[in-house]
Design a protein around this motif. Structure first.
Motif, PDB file in Angstrom:
ATOM      1  N   ASN A 275     -13.078   6.940  28.539  1.00  0.00           N
ATOM      2  CA  ASN A 275     -12.356   7.737  27.665  1.00  0.00           C
ATOM      3  C   ASN A 275     -13.160   9.693  27.480  1.00  0.00           C
ATOM      4  O   ASN A 275     -12.299  10.335  27.473  1.00  0.00           O
TER       5      ASN A 275
ATOM      6  N   ASP B 277     -11.595   1.222  26.426  1.00  0.00           N
ATOM      7  CA  ASP B 277     -11.146  -0.503  25.269  1.00  0.00           C
ATOM      8  C   ASP B 277     -10.917  -1.358  26.383  1.00  0.00           C
ATOM      9  O   ASP B 277     -10.713  -2.507  25.772  1.00  0.00           O
ATOM     10  N   GLU B 278     -10.137  -1.109  26.865  1.00  0.00           N
ATOM     11  CA  GLU B 278      -9.319  -2.136  28.250  1.00  0.00           C
ATOM     12  C   GLU B 278     -10.373  -3.101  29.170  1.00  0.00           C
ATOM     13  O   GLU B 278     -10.418  -4.490  30.027  1.00  0.00           O
TER      14      GLU B 278
ATOM     15  N   GLY C  50     -15.641  -6.787  27.107  1.00  0.00           N
ATOM     16  CA  GLY C  50     -17.078  -7.051  25.951  1.00  0.00           C
ATOM     17  C   GLY C  50     -17.754  -7.773  26.840  1.00  0.00           C
ATOM     18  O   GLY C  50     -19.035  -8.074  27.112  1.00  0.00           O
TER      19      GLY C  50
ATOM     20  N   HIS D  57     -19.139   1.963  23.759  1.00  0.00           N
ATOM     21  CA  HIS D  57     -18.076   1.030  23.715  1.00  0.00           C
ATOM     22  C   HIS D  57     -17.726   0.051  22.783  1.00  0.00           C
ATOM     23  O   HIS D  57     -18.885   0.116  21.616  1.00  0.00           O
ATOM     24  N   ASN D  58     -16.682   0.587  22.612  1.00  0.00           N
ATOM     25  CA  ASN D  58     -16.684  -1.017  20.937  1.00  0.00           C
ATOM     26  C   ASN D  58     -16.706  -1.665  21.398  1.00  0.00           C
ATOM     27  O   ASN D  58     -17.236  -2.927  20.163  1.00  0.00           O
ATOM     28  N   SER D  59     -17.456  -2.804  22.294  1.00  0.00           N
ATOM     29  CA  SER D  59     -18.230  -4.138  21.967  1.00  0.00           C
ATOM     30  C   SER D  59     -19.757  -4.041  21.650  1.00  0.00           C
ATOM     31  O   SER D  59     -20.354  -5.152  21.027  1.00  0.00           O
TER      32      SER D  59
ATOM     33  N   LYS E 250     -21.573  -2.464  18.649  1.00  0.00           N
ATOM     34  CA  LYS E 250     -21.215  -2.070  16.748  1.00  0.00           C
ATOM     35  C   LYS E 250     -22.426  -1.800  16.285  1.00  0.00           C
ATOM     36  O   LYS E 250     -23.452  -2.820  16.332  1.00  0.00           O
TER      37      LYS E 250
END
Length: 227
Positions: A48, A65-66, A69, A160-162, A164
């Protein structure tokens, strides 16, 4: 099926490596990167945002996001950043898709398209492999490891979104009430012939991943996203 083969001479011996094995050994340690090989600008869709700071020694990268995770760890971040920020390696990565597209336009694909890569390997790269040796010629069957790879950074910070960051409060937990008044028993697949069964005869095989050795160590830091 047609196969492209790279042949070169070193130490008075001739080595032959299939182009598909170079792709698998260098650029496809997992399904995500393997799918990106034949996607136009495949590496660009995995990132990104990115930026260098600290006089170019530190790299910040926000992965897309693709990327699942389950594979998003320090090893993947370090490995994926290497072809993305090395111009020579990135050009070789892109050559797979561009060569396949060019071949399809010129000749069509009645019997499939042979994959071809512009090799990224240099004289300083060391490869460990198994194969067949005869009459001063060596046919590489499988690449086991690659050594002496130089990443263009010394510190890596990735997001990364994983990853958090959970913030806890002292407020009471929310409860969700069910509209169902009482519990009921359900029977699934009453007929014996329709019940799902586990196939215990299915063979299972664990394959060791290729070993990638970088020339210098890299400090990797995970940056969590607040939730």
């Amino acid at each position: 099926m047609n196969q492209k083969i790279l042949s070169y001479t070193a130490n008075q011996k001739t080595f032959h490596i299939q182009h598909t094995e170079i792709m698998r050994g260098v650029f496809a340690p997992n399904k995500t990167l393997a799918n990106a090989l034949l996607r136009p600008n495949g590496l660009e869709f995995l990132v990104n945002q990115s930026d260098f700071f600290n006089n170019g020694h530190t790299l910040y990268i926000d992965f897309a996001d693709e990327i699942p995770g389950s594979i998003m760890n320090e090893d993947f971040a370090r490995y994926c950043s290497w072809p993305y920020f090395n111009d020579k390696i990135k050009k070789s990565f892109k050559s797979i898709q561009s060569n396949a597209y060019s071949y399809g336009l010129k000749r069509g694909a009645p019997f499939g398209i042979p994959l071809e890569i512009n090799p990224p390997l240099t004289d300083q790269t060391q490869i460990s492999a198994i194969g067949i040796y005869k009459d001063e010629e060596f046919l590489v069957l499988e690449i086991l490891g690659i050594d002496n790879i130089t990443p263009p950074f010394y510190e890596l910070q990735y997001m990364h979104n994983s990853i958090k960051k959970y913030i806890y409060t002292e407020k009471t937990k929310k409860k969700r009430l069910s509209n169902q008044e009482k519990q009921e028993d359900y029977i699934l697949n009453e007929k014996d012939g329709e019940r799902s069964r586990e196939d215990t005869n299915q063979p299972a095989m664990d394959l060791d991943p290729i070993q990638i050795a970088f020339r210098h160590s890299t400090v990797v830091t995970r940056i969590p996203k607040q939730v």
